[in-house]
Design a protein around this motif. Sequence first.
Motif, PDB file in Angstrom:
ATOM      1  N   PHE A  74       0.900  -1.235   0.080  1.00 40.29           N
ATOM      2  CA  PHE A  74       0.009  -0.082  -0.102  1.00 40.29           C
ATOM      3  C   PHE A  74       0.880   1.299   0.049  1.00 40.29           C
ATOM      4  CE2 PHE A  74      -2.815  -2.906   2.722  1.00 40.29           C
ATOM      5  CZ  PHE A  74      -3.181  -3.426   1.644  1.00 40.29           C
ATOM      6  N   SER A  75       0.532   2.115  -0.536  1.00 41.97           N
ATOM      7  CA  SER A  75       1.269   3.446  -0.889  1.00 41.97           C
ATOM      8  C   SER A  75       1.188   4.286   0.393  1.00 41.97           C
ATOM      9  CB  SER A  75       0.864   4.184  -2.080  1.00 41.97           C
ATOM     10  OG  SER A  75      -0.321   4.658  -2.215  1.00 41.97           O
ATOM     11  N   PRO A  94      -7.783  -0.532  -6.288  1.00 44.92           N
ATOM     12  CA  PRO A  94      -7.389   1.065  -5.842  1.00 44.92           C
ATOM     13  C   PRO A  94      -6.026   1.222  -6.278  1.00 44.92           C
ATOM     14  CG  PRO A  94      -7.282  -0.427  -3.858  1.00 44.92           C
ATOM     15  CD  PRO A  94      -8.094  -1.096  -4.822  1.00 44.92           C
ATOM     16  N   SER A  95      -5.705   2.498  -6.673  1.00 43.90           N
ATOM     17  CA  SER A  95      -4.420   3.075  -7.186  1.00 43.90           C
ATOM     18  C   SER A  95      -3.480   2.708  -6.054  1.00 43.90           C
ATOM     19  CB  SER A  95      -4.601   4.220  -7.717  1.00 43.90           C
ATOM     20  OG  SER A  95      -4.957   5.246  -6.727  1.00 43.90           O
ATOM     21  N   TRP A  96      -3.953   2.738  -4.817  1.00 43.36           N
ATOM     22  CA  TRP A  96      -2.674   2.711  -3.789  1.00 43.36           C
ATOM     23  C   TRP A  96      -2.467   1.308  -3.306  1.00 43.36           C
ATOM     24  CZ3 TRP A  96      -5.365  -0.142  -0.307  1.00 43.36           C
ATOM     25  CH2 TRP A  96      -6.730   0.055  -0.210  1.00 43.36           C
ATOM     26  N   ALA A  97      -2.966   0.305  -4.164  1.00 46.24           N
ATOM     27  CA  ALA A  97      -2.364  -1.253  -3.894  1.00 46.24           C
ATOM     28  C   ALA A  97      -1.471  -1.664  -5.043  1.00 46.24           C
ATOM     29  CB  ALA A  97      -3.687  -1.999  -3.631  1.00 46.24           C
ATOM     30  N   SER A  98      -0.408  -2.385  -4.785  1.00 46.15           N
ATOM     31  CA  SER A  98       0.528  -2.677  -5.895  1.00 46.15           C
ATOM     32  C   SER A  98       0.798  -4.061  -5.451  1.00 46.15           C
ATOM     33  CB  SER A  98       1.897  -1.974  -5.946  1.00 46.15           C
ATOM     34  OG  SER A  98       1.421  -0.688  -6.256  1.00 46.15           O
ATOM     35  N   GLU A  99       0.634  -5.059  -6.584  1.00 42.58           N
ATOM     36  CA  GLU A  99       1.086  -6.488  -6.582  1.00 42.58           C
ATOM     37  C   GLU A  99       2.598  -6.545  -6.566  1.00 42.58           C
ATOM     38  OE1 GLU A  99      -2.641  -8.826  -8.784  1.00 42.58           O
ATOM     39  OE2 GLU A  99      -1.579  -6.757  -9.776  1.00 42.58           O
ATOM     40  N   VAL A 100       3.190  -6.966  -5.476  1.00 47.06           N
ATOM     41  CA  VAL A 100       4.642  -7.065  -5.513  1.00 47.06           C
ATOM     42  C   VAL A 100       5.231  -8.447  -5.388  1.00 47.06           C
ATOM     43  CG1 VAL A 100       4.746  -4.637  -4.675  1.00 47.06           C
ATOM     44  CG2 VAL A 100       4.618  -6.550  -3.058  1.00 47.06           C
ATOM     45  N   GLY A 101       4.541  -9.624  -5.761  1.00 45.94           N
ATOM     46  CA  GLY A 101       5.208 -11.016  -5.675  1.00 45.94           C
ATOM     47  C   GLY A 101       4.457 -11.513  -4.528  1.00 45.94           C
ATOM     48  N   GLY A 102       5.248 -12.287  -4.052  1.00 47.74           N
ATOM     49  CA  GLY A 102       4.787 -13.730  -3.236  1.00 47.74           C
ATOM     50  C   GLY A 102       4.852 -15.034  -3.863  1.00 47.74           C
ATOM     51  N   PRO A 103       4.858 -15.862  -3.063  1.00 48.30           N
ATOM     52  CA  PRO A 103       4.680 -17.353  -3.577  1.00 48.30           C
ATOM     53  C   PRO A 103       3.191 -17.566  -4.134  1.00 48.30           C
ATOM     54  CG  PRO A 103       5.527 -17.083  -1.211  1.00 48.30           C
ATOM     55  CD  PRO A 103       5.000 -15.827  -1.657  1.00 48.30           C
ATOM     56  N   ASN A 104       3.425 -18.294  -5.143  1.00 47.17           N
ATOM     57  CA  ASN A 104       2.123 -18.599  -6.289  1.00 47.17           C
ATOM     58  C   ASN A 104       1.887 -20.085  -5.552  1.00 47.17           C
ATOM     59  OD1 ASN A 104       0.218 -18.114  -7.719  1.00 47.17           O
ATOM     60  ND2 ASN A 104       1.377 -17.779  -9.530  1.00 47.17           N
ATOM     61  N   ALA A 105       0.648 -20.433  -6.136  1.00 41.84           N
ATOM     62  CA  ALA A 105      -0.057 -21.516  -5.542  1.00 41.84           C
ATOM     63  C   ALA A 105       0.433 -23.027  -5.292  1.00 41.84           C
ATOM     64  CB  ALA A 105      -1.273 -21.601  -6.468  1.00 41.84           C
ATOM     65  N   SER A 117      13.039  -8.263  -2.467  1.00 43.03           N
ATOM     66  CA  SER A 117      13.395  -7.266  -1.515  1.00 43.03           C
ATOM     67  C   SER A 117      12.246  -6.296  -1.021  1.00 43.03           C
ATOM     68  CB  SER A 117      14.513  -6.330  -2.170  1.00 43.03           C
ATOM     69  OG  SER A 117      15.852  -6.889  -2.491  1.00 43.03           O
ATOM     70  N   LEU A 118      12.124  -5.981   0.237  1.00 44.42           N
ATOM     71  CA  LEU A 118      11.086  -5.029   0.825  1.00 44.42           C
ATOM     72  C   LEU A 118      11.515  -3.870   1.220  1.00 44.42           C
ATOM     73  CD1 LEU A 118       9.239  -7.948   2.769  1.00 44.42           C
ATOM     74  CD2 LEU A 118       8.677  -6.910   0.341  1.00 44.42           C
ATOM     75  N   GLU A 119      10.731  -2.857   0.734  1.00 46.38           N
ATOM     76  CA  GLU A 119      11.033  -1.337   1.468  1.00 46.38           C
ATOM     77  C   GLU A 119      10.031  -1.333   2.446  1.00 46.38           C
ATOM     78  OE1 GLU A 119       8.607  -0.529  -2.586  1.00 46.38           O
ATOM     79  OE2 GLU A 119      10.130  -1.882  -1.745  1.00 46.38           O
ATOM     80  N   PRO A 120      10.430  -0.334   3.376  1.00 43.40           N
ATOM     81  CA  PRO A 120       9.365  -0.108   4.661  1.00 43.40           C
ATOM     82  C   PRO A 120       8.213   0.263   4.297  1.00 43.40           C
ATOM     83  CG  PRO A 120      11.682   0.966   5.204  1.00 43.40           C
ATOM     84  CD  PRO A 120      11.677   0.445   3.615  1.00 43.40           C
TER      85      PRO A 120
END
Length: 277
Positions: A74-75, A94-105, A117-120
């Motif tokens: 979330f932005s 919503p524009s403030w939500a971004s898909e940034v990966g994670g383990p698939n099924a 990598s994750l930013e705060p």
Amino acid sequence: MSRKVLAVTASMFALATLAAGSGVDAQKRPKMNTVTITAHDFKFTAPRRVPAGLTRFRFINEGGTLHHAQIMKFSGNQRVKDLIAALKPNTPLPSWASEVGGPNAVGPKSETAVIQSLEPGNYAILCFVDTPDHVPHIMKGMYQDLTVTRSGANSSPLPEGDISVSLVDYNFKWSEPITAGAHRVTITTDAPQPHELTVLRLNPGKSAKDVMAWLEKMEGPPPAKAIGGVAGLEKGRPVSVGLVFTPADYMFICFIPDSKDGKPHFMHGMIQTVSVK
């Protein structure tokens, strides 16, 4: 970014009974944080606060059906309850939500892992699968807030893969042919809209045509097994996934709805099959 909720959940339901294997990391890893996400029917068990930097998401499916762990960023100061309130049928995220990966099924009693990598900031862990009753797991409470803090951050680079794949509109571009054995795969999205890599190992004698036909009715045993990959991933966020390819035929597919017409990307031709010897 414009993932449409119903299309996502319908697509994930279509894979709901596929069994799964697990990616194996056979290489020495750089220093990183490890976050274990355990999926149940229908909730996650996972930390709620983790440090920024290189992170290995270990995903264990202890549920009785297919699950995945979509990581969403979330932005602003939004939390997962704000996302739930904003989700509407046939509307973009919503524009403030971004898909940034994670383990698939992966299926029951299986596991996989994704390094990224994750930013705060504020994040969420979500499951969009909607089996067996067409109610998405997110609507059954299968979500969790995740806060990424600066404390404990590390600056290790993403581990180098021995093979890479670029997700584009609408194809999977591999750096070289896939061979049997354990591989560390670097995955990037090189398109203006998010894509995912869903990896299916076809059962002997089955083809992509059999999978697509089975997805229409989901009658009888599934013709393939889901073995992981990466969930929805936007451009500029490379990830690393360990996958083991035994000799077999494989199918790569993207179910994310298109930003223009809402059709799943596989309907635009984002399906690929390879034979691993």
